[in-house]
Design a protein around this motif. Structure first.
Motif, PDB file in Angstrom:
ATOM      1  N   THR A  24       0.845  -1.199   0.000  1.00  0.00           N
ATOM      2  CA  THR A  24       0.000   0.000   0.000  1.00  0.00           C
ATOM      3  C   THR A  24       0.877   1.245   0.000  1.00  0.00           C
ATOM      4  OG1 THR A  24      -1.717  -1.178   1.217  1.00  0.00           O
ATOM      5  CG2 THR A  24      -1.844   1.228   1.255  1.00  0.00           C
ATOM      6  N   ALA A  25       1.917   1.225   0.833  1.00  0.00           N
ATOM      7  CA  ALA A  25       2.815   2.386   0.879  1.00  0.00           C
ATOM      8  C   ALA A  25       3.431   2.614  -0.497  1.00  0.00           C
ATOM      9  CB  ALA A  25       3.904   2.156   1.929  1.00  0.00           C
ATOM     10  N   ALA A  26       3.876   1.527  -1.147  1.00  0.00           N
ATOM     11  CA  ALA A  26       4.530   1.671  -2.457  1.00  0.00           C
ATOM     12  C   ALA A  26       3.563   2.250  -3.484  1.00  0.00           C
ATOM     13  CB  ALA A  26       5.049   0.309  -2.915  1.00  0.00           C
ATOM     14  N   LEU A  27       2.350   1.697  -3.548  1.00  0.00           N
ATOM     15  CA  LEU A  27       1.410   2.180  -4.571  1.00  0.00           C
ATOM     16  C   LEU A  27       0.991   3.624  -4.295  1.00  0.00           C
ATOM     17  CD1 LEU A  27      -0.033   1.514  -7.166  1.00  0.00           C
ATOM     18  CD2 LEU A  27      -1.903   0.506  -5.871  1.00  0.00           C
ATOM     19  N   GLU A  28       0.775   3.955  -3.034  1.00  0.00           N
ATOM     20  CA  GLU A  28       0.375   5.330  -2.712  1.00  0.00           C
ATOM     21  C   GLU A  28       1.489   6.325  -3.020  1.00  0.00           C
ATOM     22  OE1 GLU A  28      -2.662   6.662  -1.938  1.00  0.00           O
ATOM     23  OE2 GLU A  28      -3.177   4.651  -2.611  1.00  0.00           O
ATOM     24  N   LEU A  29       2.729   5.939  -2.766  1.00  0.00           N
ATOM     25  CA  LEU A  29       3.849   6.841  -3.111  1.00  0.00           C
ATOM     26  C   LEU A  29       3.869   7.078  -4.614  1.00  0.00           C
ATOM     27  CD1 LEU A  29       6.785   5.596  -0.837  1.00  0.00           C
ATOM     28  CD2 LEU A  29       5.725   7.862  -0.789  1.00  0.00           C
ATOM     29  N   LEU A  30       3.660   6.008  -5.371  1.00  0.00           N
ATOM     30  CA  LEU A  30       3.686   6.145  -6.835  1.00  0.00           C
ATOM     31  C   LEU A  30       2.515   6.977  -7.339  1.00  0.00           C
ATOM     32  CD1 LEU A  30       4.759   2.490  -7.579  1.00  0.00           C
ATOM     33  CD2 LEU A  30       6.043   4.514  -8.289  1.00  0.00           C
ATOM     34  N   ARG A  31       1.350   6.805  -6.710  1.00  0.00           N
ATOM     35  CA  ARG A  31       0.169   7.548  -7.149  1.00  0.00           C
ATOM     36  C   ARG A  31       0.257   9.022  -6.787  1.00  0.00           C
ATOM     37  NH1 ARG A  31      -4.631   3.469  -5.073  1.00  0.00           N
ATOM     38  NH2 ARG A  31      -4.862   2.276  -6.985  1.00  0.00           N
ATOM     39  N   ARG A  32       0.889   9.302  -5.640  1.00  0.00           N
ATOM     40  CA  ARG A  32       0.761  10.660  -5.099  1.00  0.00           C
ATOM     41  C   ARG A  32       2.050  11.462  -5.063  1.00  0.00           C
ATOM     42  NH1 ARG A  32      -1.770   8.934   0.411  1.00  0.00           N
ATOM     43  NH2 ARG A  32      -1.279  11.087   0.954  1.00  0.00           N
ATOM     44  N   SER A  33       3.155  10.885  -5.530  1.00  0.00           N
ATOM     45  CA  SER A  33       4.418  11.622  -5.418  1.00  0.00           C
ATOM     46  C   SER A  33       5.390  11.179  -6.502  1.00  0.00           C
ATOM     47  CB  SER A  33       5.057  11.355  -4.053  1.00  0.00           C
ATOM     48  OG  SER A  33       5.664  10.076  -4.054  1.00  0.00           O
ATOM     49  N   ASP A  34       6.547  11.813  -6.528  1.00  0.00           N
ATOM     50  CA  ASP A  34       7.588  11.321  -7.438  1.00  0.00           C
ATOM     51  C   ASP A  34       8.686  10.593  -6.653  1.00  0.00           C
ATOM     52  OD1 ASP A  34       8.804  13.371  -6.173  1.00  0.00           O
ATOM     53  OD2 ASP A  34       9.469  14.431  -7.983  1.00  0.00           O
ATOM     54  N   ILE A  35       8.325  10.172  -5.465  1.00  0.00           N
ATOM     55  CA  ILE A  35       9.283   9.374  -4.668  1.00  0.00           C
ATOM     56  C   ILE A  35       9.283   7.937  -5.200  1.00  0.00           C
ATOM     57  CG2 ILE A  35       9.763   8.448  -2.358  1.00  0.00           C
ATOM     58  CD1 ILE A  35       8.350  11.045  -1.304  1.00  0.00           C
ATOM     59  N   SER A  36      10.452   7.386  -5.337  1.00  0.00           N
ATOM     60  CA  SER A  36      10.568   6.050  -5.919  1.00  0.00           C
ATOM     61  C   SER A  36      10.610   4.977  -4.829  1.00  0.00           C
ATOM     62  CB  SER A  36      11.853   6.010  -6.749  1.00  0.00           C
ATOM     63  OG  SER A  36      12.090   4.705  -7.169  1.00  0.00           O
ATOM     64  N   PRO A  37       9.596   4.101  -4.780  1.00  0.00           N
ATOM     65  CA  PRO A  37       9.642   3.052  -3.754  1.00  0.00           C
ATOM     66  C   PRO A  37      10.465   1.848  -4.218  1.00  0.00           C
ATOM     67  CG  PRO A  37       7.535   2.996  -4.915  1.00  0.00           C
ATOM     68  CD  PRO A  37       8.359   4.060  -5.583  1.00  0.00           C
ATOM     69  N   MET A  38      11.272   1.323  -3.344  1.00  0.00           N
ATOM     70  CA  MET A  38      11.985   0.058  -3.613  1.00  0.00           C
ATOM     71  C   MET A  38      11.571  -0.905  -2.502  1.00  0.00           C
ATOM     72  SD  MET A  38      15.812   1.256  -4.608  1.00  0.00           S
ATOM     73  CE  MET A  38      16.374  -0.318  -5.227  1.00  0.00           C
ATOM     74  N   VAL A  39      10.837  -1.935  -2.906  1.00  0.00           N
ATOM     75  CA  VAL A  39      10.317  -2.863  -1.898  1.00  0.00           C
ATOM     76  C   VAL A  39      11.213  -4.098  -1.845  1.00  0.00           C
ATOM     77  CG1 VAL A  39       8.269  -4.136  -1.123  1.00  0.00           C
ATOM     78  CG2 VAL A  39       7.982  -2.095  -2.547  1.00  0.00           C
ATOM     79  N   PHE A  40      11.639  -4.457  -0.648  1.00  0.00           N
ATOM     80  CA  PHE A  40      12.432  -5.677  -0.472  1.00  0.00           C
ATOM     81  C   PHE A  40      11.615  -6.667   0.361  1.00  0.00           C
ATOM     82  CE2 PHE A  40      15.517  -2.324  -1.238  1.00  0.00           C
ATOM     83  CZ  PHE A  40      16.201  -2.878  -2.316  1.00  0.00           C
TER      84      PHE A  40
END
Ligand SMILES: Cc1cc2nc3c(=O)[nH]c(=O)nc-3n(C[C@H](O)[C@H](O)[C@H](O)COP(=O)(O)OP(=O)(O)OC[C@H]3O[C@@H](n4cnc5c(N)ncnc54)[C@H](O)[C@@H]3O)c2cc1C
Length: 548
Positions: A24-40
């Motif tokens: 959820t954090a990753a998708l919300e960051l992508l939807r709402r910001s230009d911060i790049s999530p890296m999920v491990f």
């Protein structure tokens, strides 16, 4: 190496764990910001505890995951990912679903989707308690069948002990035992809650914080139930109206056609489409600090055995608090000790494929041809076996079962990593579990076709032992301005999927607001706003407090 859109994004958020919170954090960051999530993600698949295991075409849900939330945001979020299947909806208008005292209209846009596999089903909850080789309603209902099952004398003693508890409340309400006795009386507590709850947690209720009860169990009024039962013979004129009310209040929840993991696999696809990256079998094994900031994560690639340093602007952790604190290496020994001693309860579940069950298994409800009970799950209260709960996966979604002529069960055991159950060899455990179902009369072992075993470490963050010092850990963790602890084990909080998602969303809010305020994250599911069961005067139910 080619540069992707995500490489060009300005800042990086490392997310430890691809369960509901991390994704959820990753998708919300992508939807709402230009911060790049890296999920491990340490596991070989996404979904965390909410994943679905595919065993030879039969899909196992580790626990039976109901999709229902009091949060409209979560309900809409889910339906945006997996719409409600055509044919699940009401021809008379928008379908309302009701669960645990809350109700929601399914969003019109989500309805009437052409048949597809990427959908959710609307399921009707049926679960019962199996005790003294008989079925009791769940939530426990004060009706003729309960009195018959218990015997009149026992039922009267339960009523008497409830009356005594109301006259003499146990202050201060410190333990779960106090919580139960105050609300149910000691006899009902001992009959229905004590053994099961202790089976679940592995410690006496007198050692568990009352906070667990406050967080999970709705206040109830046995008096209302008694009143309802006593006056019901005189309320015939109101019955038709009440029946209509009850029909509309039947508990329903959403459920992905192929189990909860389908939701999180679909979310992963959306993340990838937007340029986010999820690295499976990549375990965070260390955290590098720079003052009061997390500077980088050390990540072990389980396939290659190589560890890489991944610098980050933000670190979102859904990994167990115990592990995170160890990685942060606090100077204060006390903080280390509290974290090391945080308690967890582990979980094992056996998938058992059967030709049929014993016909008695479906007694009190219409029997299906092969003896399969109509329940989604059954609480096993029998003291002579260690199984805690039985899932009937066919009744969650027929699509979970490869051959519709078979019965696909989940036999659930609450245990502690390293104990006798956990240490048992897989084949022996499957046989042991099947033997327990045979012992209580639900199956004949000769009808077992196949079986598999899944171990789930740290399935339950527990509220006893060092947990009462958790505030000190929270204060310590909150000091790191770019560290966000979210989710279930990430906060050591008895969170369901929706809470995990809400905490992840709050973390994204906090990041985007440029603040390091974590208050809203910790507030989620902290004020007892989520409760398993309630007393519903219309139905005269009393709650049982052990739904998990
Ligand atoms: C028996 C049972 C029944 C349940 N029933 C329901 C229900 O009906 N409805 C509902 O909504 N919820 C239910 N839940 C709760 C639900 O499973 C959780 O709330 C949800 O999965 C929590 O999501 P999460 O992302 O916070 O944590 P998790 O699902 O635990 O995911 C955390 C992820 O982090 C990964 N990880 C851990 N450490 C590391 C590391 N060092 N590096 C990289 N990755 C790491 C783990 O492998 C895991 O994939 C149930 C839970 C159980 C145990």
């Amino acid at each position: 190496m080619t540069t992707t859109a995500s490489d060009r994004r300005s800042k990086v958020a490392v997310i430890a764990g691809a369960g509901p919170a991390g994704l959820t954090a990753a998708l919300e960051l992508l939807r709402r910001s230009d911060i790049s999530p890296m999920v491990f993600e340490a596991d070989y698949q996404v979904g965390g505890i909410s994943k679905t295991i595919n065993y030879r075409g039969n899909r196992m849900d580790l626990g039976g995951h109901r999709f229902f939330s009091k949060s409209d945001w979560v309900m809409r979020w889910w339906q945006d990912i997996l719409p409600v299947a055509e044919g699940q909806t009401s021809p008379e208008g928008p379908l309302r679903i009701h669960y645990q005292g809350q109700s929601h209209s399914l969003t019109p846009a989500a309805l009437g989707v052409p048949s597809s596999d990427a959908v959710m089903l609307v399921r009707q909850r049926l679960s019962r308690i199996f005790y003294r080789r008989r079925f009791f309603d769940y939530p426990l209902t004060l009706n003729a069948s309960t009195v018959k099952n218990l015997g009149l004398v026992e039922a009267l003693q339960i009523g008497l002990s409830y009356g005594q508890a109301q006259l003499k409340w146990r202050p201060p309400e410190a333990t779960l035992e106090d919580f139960f006795v105050n609300r149910f009386g000691s006899r009902l507590y001992r009959t229905f809650f004590k053994d099961y709850t202790e089976k679940v947690w592995g410690v006496p209720c007198s050692e568990i914080s009352a906070e667990w009860g406050a967080q999970r169990i709705k206040g109830l009024s046995v008096a209302k139930a008694v009143g309802h039962a006593l006056t019901s013979p005189f309320r015939s004129s109101a019955d038709a109206l009440q029946k209509r009310t009850e029909t509309s209040l039947i508990e329903r929840f959403l459920y992905p056609k192929f189990g909860p993991g389908q939701m999180w696999e679909e979310v992963s696809r959306r993340i990838a489409q937007r340029g986010g990256r999820i690295h499976l079998r990549n375990r965070v094994v260390g955290v590098e600090r720079d003052g009061n900031k997390v500077a980088a994560a050390m990540v072990l690639d389980e396939a290659t055995g190589l560890t890489q340093r991944v610098p980050c602007d933000y670190f979102i952790s859904t990994m167990p608090v115990r592990d995170l604190v160890a990685f942060l290496e606090p100077a204060d020994l006390k903080i280390r000790q509290i974290a090391e001693q945080l308690p967890y309860r582990d979980f094992m579940t056996v998938g058992l494929l059967l030709r049929r069950m014993r016909a008695t298994a479906a007694s009190q409800h219409a029997q299906l041809g092969n003896g399969m009970p109509p329940d989604n799950w059954i609480y096993i209260q029998e003291p002579d076996v260690r199984i805690g709960r039985l899932q009937i996966f066919n009744n969650w979604s027929p699509a979970l079962v490869a051959d519709p002529g078979t019965i696909w069960l989940g036999l659930e055991y609450f245990c502690s990593a390293g104990d006798d159950l956990w240490a048992m060899d897989n084949a022996r455990f499957i046989d042991y579990a099947a033997g327990e179902l045979e012992k209580i009369g639900l199956i004949d072992r000769k009808d077992v076709i196949d079986g598999t075993l899944v171990r789930v470490p740290k399935a339950y963050p527990a509220y006893f032992g060092a947990y009462n010092q958790f505030e000190q850990l929270r204060t310590y963790l909150d000091r790191f301005s770019n560290l966000y602890c979210v989710g279930r084990n990430g906060m050591h909080r008895y969170n369901n999927q929706d809470h995990s998602m809400l905490t992840a969303n709050s973390a994204v809010d906090s990041i985007l607001n440029g603040g390091s305020d974590k208050l809203d994250i910790w507030r989620t599911n902290a004020e007892g706003e989520y409760h398993e069961e309630i007393i519903e005067p219309a139905k005269a139910n009393t709650a049982t407090g052990f739904a998990l």
